[in-house]
Each structure stands twice: as structure tokens, then as C-alpha cells.
Motif scaffolding. Structure first.
Motif, PDB file in Angstrom:
ATOM      1  N   PRO A 120       3.777   7.824  -1.933  1.00 25.69           N
ATOM      2  CA  PRO A 120       3.550   7.935  -3.377  1.00 25.69           C
ATOM      3  C   PRO A 120       4.810   8.404  -4.112  1.00 25.69           C
ATOM      4  O   PRO A 120       5.782   8.820  -3.491  1.00 25.69           O
ATOM      5  N   ALA A 121       4.751   8.390  -5.436  1.00 22.64           N
ATOM      6  CA  ALA A 121       5.736   9.055  -6.280  1.00 22.64           C
ATOM      7  C   ALA A 121       5.302  10.517  -6.368  1.00 22.64           C
ATOM      8  O   ALA A 121       4.118  10.830  -6.228  1.00 22.64           O
ATOM      9  N   ARG A 122       6.270  11.402  -6.578  1.00 25.39           N
ATOM     10  CA  ARG A 122       5.958  12.841  -6.598  1.00 25.39           C
ATOM     11  C   ARG A 122       6.629  13.524  -7.785  1.00 25.39           C
ATOM     12  O   ARG A 122       7.663  13.072  -8.254  1.00 25.39           O
ATOM     13  N   PHE A 123       6.012  14.627  -8.220  1.00 27.29           N
ATOM     14  CA  PHE A 123       6.652  15.458  -9.235  1.00 27.29           C
ATOM     15  C   PHE A 123       6.488  16.915  -8.853  1.00 27.29           C
ATOM     16  O   PHE A 123       5.552  17.295  -8.137  1.00 27.29           O
ATOM     17  N   THR A 124       7.429  17.730  -9.292  1.00 26.14           N
ATOM     18  CA  THR A 124       7.311  19.188  -9.225  1.00 26.14           C
ATOM     19  C   THR A 124       7.748  19.735 -10.569  1.00 26.14           C
ATOM     20  O   THR A 124       8.626  19.187 -11.231  1.00 26.14           O
ATOM     21  N   LEU A 125       7.114  20.805 -10.959  1.00 24.07           N
ATOM     22  CA  LEU A 125       7.429  21.487 -12.205  1.00 24.07           C
ATOM     23  C   LEU A 125       7.622  22.949 -11.845  1.00 24.07           C
ATOM     24  O   LEU A 125       6.662  23.629 -11.472  1.00 24.07           O
ATOM     25  N   GLN A 126       8.868  23.410 -11.909  1.00 25.48           N
ATOM     26  CA  GLN A 126       9.180  24.775 -11.506  1.00 25.48           C
ATOM     27  C   GLN A 126       9.928  25.489 -12.627  1.00 25.48           C
ATOM     28  O   GLN A 126      11.140  25.383 -12.738  1.00 25.48           O
ATOM     29  N   SER A 127       9.168  26.172 -13.460  1.00 28.78           N
ATOM     30  CA  SER A 127       9.757  26.942 -14.559  1.00 28.78           C
ATOM     31  C   SER A 127      10.037  28.354 -14.063  1.00 28.78           C
ATOM     32  O   SER A 127       9.257  28.907 -13.284  1.00 28.78           O
ATOM     33  N   PRO A 128      11.141  28.961 -14.515  1.00 30.52           N
ATOM     34  CA  PRO A 128      11.453  30.331 -14.092  1.00 30.52           C
ATOM     35  C   PRO A 128      10.305  31.286 -14.414  1.00 30.52           C
ATOM     36  O   PRO A 128       9.755  31.256 -15.507  1.00 30.52           O
ATOM     37  N   GLY A 129       9.930  32.088 -13.444  1.00 27.02           N
ATOM     38  CA  GLY A 129       8.881  33.072 -13.640  1.00 27.02           C
ATOM     39  C   GLY A 129       7.471  32.525 -13.629  1.00 27.02           C
ATOM     40  O   GLY A 129       6.523  33.261 -13.859  1.00 27.02           O
ATOM     41  N   LYS A 130       7.316  31.227 -13.379  1.00 27.33           N
ATOM     42  CA  LYS A 130       5.986  30.630 -13.339  1.00 27.33           C
ATOM     43  C   LYS A 130       5.772  29.980 -11.977  1.00 27.33           C
ATOM     44  O   LYS A 130       6.721  29.531 -11.344  1.00 27.33           O
ATOM     45  N   PRO A 131       4.520  29.903 -11.531  1.00 33.45           N
ATOM     46  CA  PRO A 131       4.257  29.263 -10.241  1.00 33.45           C
ATOM     47  C   PRO A 131       4.512  27.755 -10.285  1.00 33.45           C
ATOM     48  O   PRO A 131       4.414  27.124 -11.340  1.00 33.45           O
ATOM     49  N   GLU A 132       4.847  27.201  -9.134  1.00 32.90           N
ATOM     50  CA  GLU A 132       5.138  25.775  -9.029  1.00 32.90           C
ATOM     51  C   GLU A 132       3.876  24.932  -9.205  1.00 32.90           C
ATOM     52  O   GLU A 132       2.817  25.255  -8.700  1.00 32.90           O
ATOM     53  N   ILE A 133       4.029  23.838  -9.936  1.00 35.33           N
ATOM     54  CA  ILE A 133       2.972  22.838 -10.106  1.00 35.33           C
ATOM     55  C   ILE A 133       3.522  21.558  -9.505  1.00 35.33           C
ATOM     56  O   ILE A 133       4.688  21.219  -9.715  1.00 35.33           O
ATOM     57  N   LYS A 134       2.700  20.849  -8.736  1.00 35.12           N
ATOM     58  CA  LYS A 134       3.190  19.625  -8.111  1.00 35.12           C
ATOM     59  C   LYS A 134       2.077  18.604  -8.003  1.00 35.12           C
ATOM     60  O   LYS A 134       0.896  18.937  -8.095  1.00 35.12           O
ATOM     61  N   GLY A 135       2.491  17.358  -7.817  1.00 33.84           N
ATOM     62  CA  GLY A 135       1.505  16.302  -7.690  1.00 33.84           C
ATOM     63  C   GLY A 135       2.123  15.037  -7.144  1.00 33.84           C
ATOM     64  O   GLY A 135       3.346  14.908  -7.036  1.00 33.84           O
ATOM     65  N   ARG A 155      -3.032  13.246  -6.574  1.00 30.48           N
ATOM     66  CA  ARG A 155      -3.197  14.592  -6.022  1.00 30.48           C
ATOM     67  C   ARG A 155      -2.419  15.515  -6.949  1.00 30.48           C
ATOM     68  O   ARG A 155      -1.286  15.220  -7.322  1.00 30.48           O
ATOM     69  N   PHE A 156      -3.031  16.641  -7.331  1.00 30.23           N
ATOM     70  CA  PHE A 156      -2.421  17.566  -8.273  1.00 30.23           C
ATOM     71  C   PHE A 156      -2.729  18.977  -7.822  1.00 30.23           C
ATOM     72  O   PHE A 156      -3.885  19.290  -7.521  1.00 30.23           O
ATOM     73  N   SER A 157      -1.714  19.840  -7.781  1.00 28.60           N
ATOM     74  CA  SER A 157      -1.915  21.226  -7.336  1.00 28.60           C
ATOM     75  C   SER A 157      -1.194  22.191  -8.259  1.00 28.60           C
ATOM     76  O   SER A 157      -0.044  21.965  -8.639  1.00 28.60           O
ATOM     77  N   ARG A 158      -1.915  23.235  -8.608  1.00 26.37           N
ATOM     78  CA  ARG A 158      -1.315  24.390  -9.253  1.00 26.37           C
ATOM     79  C   ARG A 158      -1.989  25.600  -8.622  1.00 26.37           C
ATOM     80  O   ARG A 158      -3.030  25.461  -7.976  1.00 26.37           O
ATOM     81  N   GLU A 164       1.425  11.550 -16.951  1.00 29.61           N
ATOM     82  CA  GLU A 164       0.238  10.775 -16.611  1.00 29.61           C
ATOM     83  C   GLU A 164       0.392  10.297 -15.181  1.00 29.61           C
ATOM     84  O   GLU A 164       1.389   9.652 -14.848  1.00 29.61           O
ATOM     85  N   LEU A 165      -0.579  10.620 -14.346  1.00 28.60           N
ATOM     86  CA  LEU A 165      -0.578  10.225 -12.946  1.00 28.60           C
ATOM     87  C   LEU A 165      -1.703   9.231 -12.733  1.00 28.60           C
ATOM     88  O   LEU A 165      -2.841   9.486 -13.157  1.00 28.60           O
ATOM     89  N   ASP A 166      -1.402   8.099 -12.083  1.00 22.50           N
ATOM     90  CA  ASP A 166      -2.391   7.048 -11.871  1.00 22.50           C
ATOM     91  C   ASP A 166      -2.423   6.604 -10.412  1.00 22.50           C
ATOM     92  O   ASP A 166      -1.372   6.434  -9.798  1.00 22.50           O
ATOM     93  N   ASP A 167      -3.626   6.376  -9.924  1.00 21.85           N
ATOM     94  CA  ASP A 167      -3.896   5.823  -8.590  1.00 21.85           C
ATOM     95  C   ASP A 167      -3.544   6.793  -7.467  1.00 21.85           C
ATOM     96  O   ASP A 167      -2.400   7.189  -7.323  1.00 21.85           O
ATOM     97  N   LEU A 226      11.184  14.466 -10.639  1.00 20.81           N
ATOM     98  CA  LEU A 226      10.402  13.283 -10.281  1.00 20.81           C
ATOM     99  C   LEU A 226      11.105  12.568  -9.135  1.00 20.81           C
ATOM    100  O   LEU A 226      12.334  12.443  -9.145  1.00 20.81           O
ATOM    101  N   ARG A 227      10.331  12.082  -8.162  1.00 25.50           N
ATOM    102  CA  ARG A 227      10.888  11.355  -7.018  1.00 25.50           C
ATOM    103  C   ARG A 227      10.037  10.132  -6.743  1.00 25.50           C
ATOM    104  O   ARG A 227       8.824  10.189  -6.853  1.00 25.50           O
ATOM    105  N   GLY A 228      10.704   9.039  -6.363  1.00 29.36           N
ATOM    106  CA  GLY A 228       9.964   7.833  -6.035  1.00 29.36           C
ATOM    107  C   GLY A 228      10.877   6.743  -5.515  1.00 29.36           C
ATOM    108  O   GLY A 228      12.077   6.941  -5.312  1.00 29.36           O
ATOM    109  N   ASP A 229      10.280   5.559  -5.340  1.00 28.81           N
ATOM    110  CA  ASP A 229      11.026   4.400  -4.857  1.00 28.81           C
ATOM    111  C   ASP A 229      11.693   3.652  -6.009  1.00 28.81           C
ATOM    112  O   ASP A 229      12.724   3.008  -5.817  1.00 28.81           O
TER     113      ASP A 229
END
Length: 174
Positions: free
Chosen positions: A94-109, A130-133, A124-127, A71-74
Motif C-alpha cells: 500500500p501507500a503509507r503516511f505518517t504525521l509526526q508533529s513535535p510534542g504530539k503522538p504519531e499518527i499513521k495509516g 488502515r489508520f492508527s492514532r 483522504e485514504l481509499d481502498d 507520504l510513501r508509495g510507488d
């Protein structure tokens, strides 16, 4: 003297919860690496309430890591109950997140506010969300993402809409 006491109390509280501060690092022996929360920020403060809840506030270039979740933010507020991590709320532009599990594709938002519910493995993402998988891109006012089951629920507010772009897998026919 007060500062030394404050830092010792904060360090003890965070160490008991499985939280690791960037410097100096405190590694709880009983916690697994997936349970350890690492925080880097410009500043930190903490408040403990009478009902044994602690809010630790981090500001300035906040980077939080817990297992595959980043998680990254101010600004971040980590709420702890009974010396365990309850929620982590990160805000930013914005604030950002990435989810990178071994052997699985990256999910970010990204969103103006991201709340991680530790016990439920829920984001939970509000306001301005943007979400990508892989093969899916969403924008909405609110998204709930269950990390363990990969379930996504998205909705708009005040007649807002959810926008999704779904790309077929390579090699599939329309």
C-alpha cells in the motif's frame, strides 16, 4: 537541448510552488519550512495544461515530506494550480503516511490511494485503509482525516463496515 529546457522549466515551476526536488535541492526563500515539499523518487515527468495546471508524476520508491507529514508509495501525482500545490495523490501496495508533529503522538495509516489536499490540510485514504492514532485503530474502505482539527470520518462502501479498536487510556477504569 530539450532535456535541459525541460529540466529548467520543471525546476522553475516547482521552485515557484514551494516544491523542493531531492537533488539538486531548490529552497524557495519566501516559503516557510512547513510549506516546502521535498520529493525523492526514481523518476519524474511533468505536464502543463492550457489552463495552467501542472501534474508532476513521480514513480519508484516515492518519498514525500512536507512539515510533519510524510507520504510513501510507488507513484505520486502532484497537481499544481497557479504554481501552488493543490493535491498530492500517492498510490502503492500500500501507500503509507505518517504525521509526526513535535510534542504530539504519531499518527499513521496505509491505503491503496492517499490524497493530500494541501489548502484544506486534509488526507483522504481509499481502498484497504488502515489508520492508527494513540489508542485507536481503524480499518475501512474510506477515511477522511482533517489534520488541523484531528477529525476522522470513516465509512465502508457497498455495505462494507468500519472496524475500530479503541483502547482505554492507561490507568483508567472500565
Amino acid at each position: 537541448m530539450f532535456r535541459r529546457y525541460y529540466l529548467a522549466a520543471l525546476t522553475a515551476c516547482l521552485a515557484a510552488s514551494g516544491t523542493v526536488l531531492a537533488a539538486p535541492a531548490i529552497a524557495p526563500e519566501a516559503a516557510s519550512s512547513a510549506d516546502v515539499l521535498t520529493v525523492n523518487a526514481d523518476r519524474s515527468s511533468a505536464v502543463t495544461t492550457a489552463d495552467h495546471k501542472t501534474d508532476v508524476v513521480y514513480t519508484g520508491h516515492v518519498v514525500i515530506q512536507r512539515g510533519p507529514l510524510s507520504l510513501r508509495g510507488d507513484r505520486a501525482v502532484i497537481r499544481m494550480k497557479a504554481q501552488k500545490i493543490d493535491t498530492v495523490r500517492v498510490t502503492g501496495q500500500p501507500a503509507r503516511f505518517t504525521l509526526q508533529s513535535p510534542g504530539k503522538p504519531e499518527i499513521k495509516g496505509s491505503a491503496l490511494s492517499i490524497t493530500y489536499h494541501a489548502a484544506d490540510s486534509l488526507l483522504e485514504l481509499d481502498d484497504q485503509v488502515r489508520f492508527s492514532r494513540p489508542g485507536e485503530h481503524f480499518s475501512a474502505d474510506h477515511i477522511r482525516y482533517q489534520i488541523d482539527t484531528r477529525r476522522l470520518d470513516a465509512h465502508g462502501e457497498n455495505h462494507g463496515r468500519v472496524h475500530a479498536v479503541l483502547s482505554p487510556a492507561a490507568g483508567s477504569s472500565p
